[in-house]
Design an enzyme around this catalytic site. Structure first.
Site, PDB file in Angstrom:
ATOM      1  CB  CYS A  86      85.227 -16.422 -82.001  1.00 18.75           C
ATOM      2  SG  CYS A  86      85.629 -15.118 -80.805  1.00 18.75           S
ATOM      3  CG  HIS A 199      82.900 -13.314 -85.022  1.00 22.87           C
ATOM      4  ND1 HIS A 199      82.115 -14.299 -84.458  1.00 22.87           N
ATOM      5  CD2 HIS A 199      83.634 -12.788 -84.013  1.00 22.87           C
ATOM      6  CE1 HIS A 199      82.363 -14.355 -83.156  1.00 22.87           C
ATOM      7  NE2 HIS A 199      83.281 -13.452 -82.859  1.00 22.87           N
ATOM      8  CD  GLU A 201      79.985 -15.178 -87.241  1.00 23.39           C
ATOM      9  OE1 GLU A 201      79.987 -14.976 -86.003  1.00 23.39           O
ATOM     10  OE2 GLU A 201      80.946 -15.717 -87.841  1.00 23.39           O
TER      11      GLU A 201
END
Length: 218
Positions: A86, A199, A201
């Site tokens: 990001c 993202h 994750e």
């Protein structure tokens, strides 16, 4: 043994990134540290720079850690695998234009500018799942797709939360895009450096496969 360093510079989604790396490395001999220590940086085998917030404030936080010169040595000279997430990707640009004009790390040529809201036809920030478009194949994406066993690239999507877009100077370094009012750079790559606007994750199966592939980088 892998030594994964998640750089702590006072911002970023550290816990989520740590938990995701812990999950994908559970069958490997892997040590995960969240740190801004130069010693930990030098011992690392893989480096992750997360980022949440504004371009300038994230960059200022990174500079305040006093690890920037060592980070450049490890990434640009030692060629350790590096992942910026990001704003961690956006900081790699030459310049950022969030709340002013600021110099970036200039590891990958380009500028970070606000997404065009199409005269208020789309909401900013861009938040949610979006389909990915692979602009080119790299050794990394080939391993990723083989790992996922996908037959249709158009079925892949990832999770985004951002208001600014990394506009590459060199189109060859743009690997994945998505569309949100305009073409959005979703992944960049240059030698050992990878950056993602999405993202990983938070991107479920695709994101975990992405992180697992990153850990396999040598």
């Amino acid at each position: 043994m892998k030594n994964v360093l998640i750089i702590d510079y006072g911002t970023g989604n550290l816990k989520s990134v740590h938990n995701a790396i812990k999950h994908v490395s559970r069958k490997q001999d892997c040590k995960i540290l969240v740190s801004s220590s130069i010693e930990d940086l030098r011992k690392s085998s893989h480096i992750i720079l997360p980022g949440v917030g504004a371009f300038e404030s994230c960059l200022s936080g990174l500079i305040k850690t006093k690890i920037l010169s060592s980070l450049e040595e490890m990434v640009l000279e030692k060629k350790k695998p590096f992942l910026g997430i990001c704003v961690g990707m956006q900081m790699l640009a030459t310049k950022g234009f969030e709340n002013g004009e600021f110099a970036g790390l200039d590891w990958i040529s380009g500028e970070v500018k606000k997404i065009n809201n199409q005269n208020n036809k789309i909401k900013i920030p861009h938040m949610g799942w979006n389909t990915l478009k692979f602009q080119k194949q790299t050794a990394f994406t080939k391993r990723l797709l083989k790992k996922m066993k996908v037959t249709n690239l158009n079925d892949l999507s990832a999770y985004f939360v951002h208001s600014y877009n990394f506009k590459n100077k060199n189109a060859n370094e743009k690997v994945i895009t998505t569309c949100y009012g305009e073409e959005i750079t979703a992944m960049i790559s240059k030698e050992n450096i990878i950056g993602t606007q999405f993202h990983p994750e938070k991107s479920h199966y695709f994101g975990l496969a992405f992180l697992r592939t990153f850990l396999e980088q040598v």
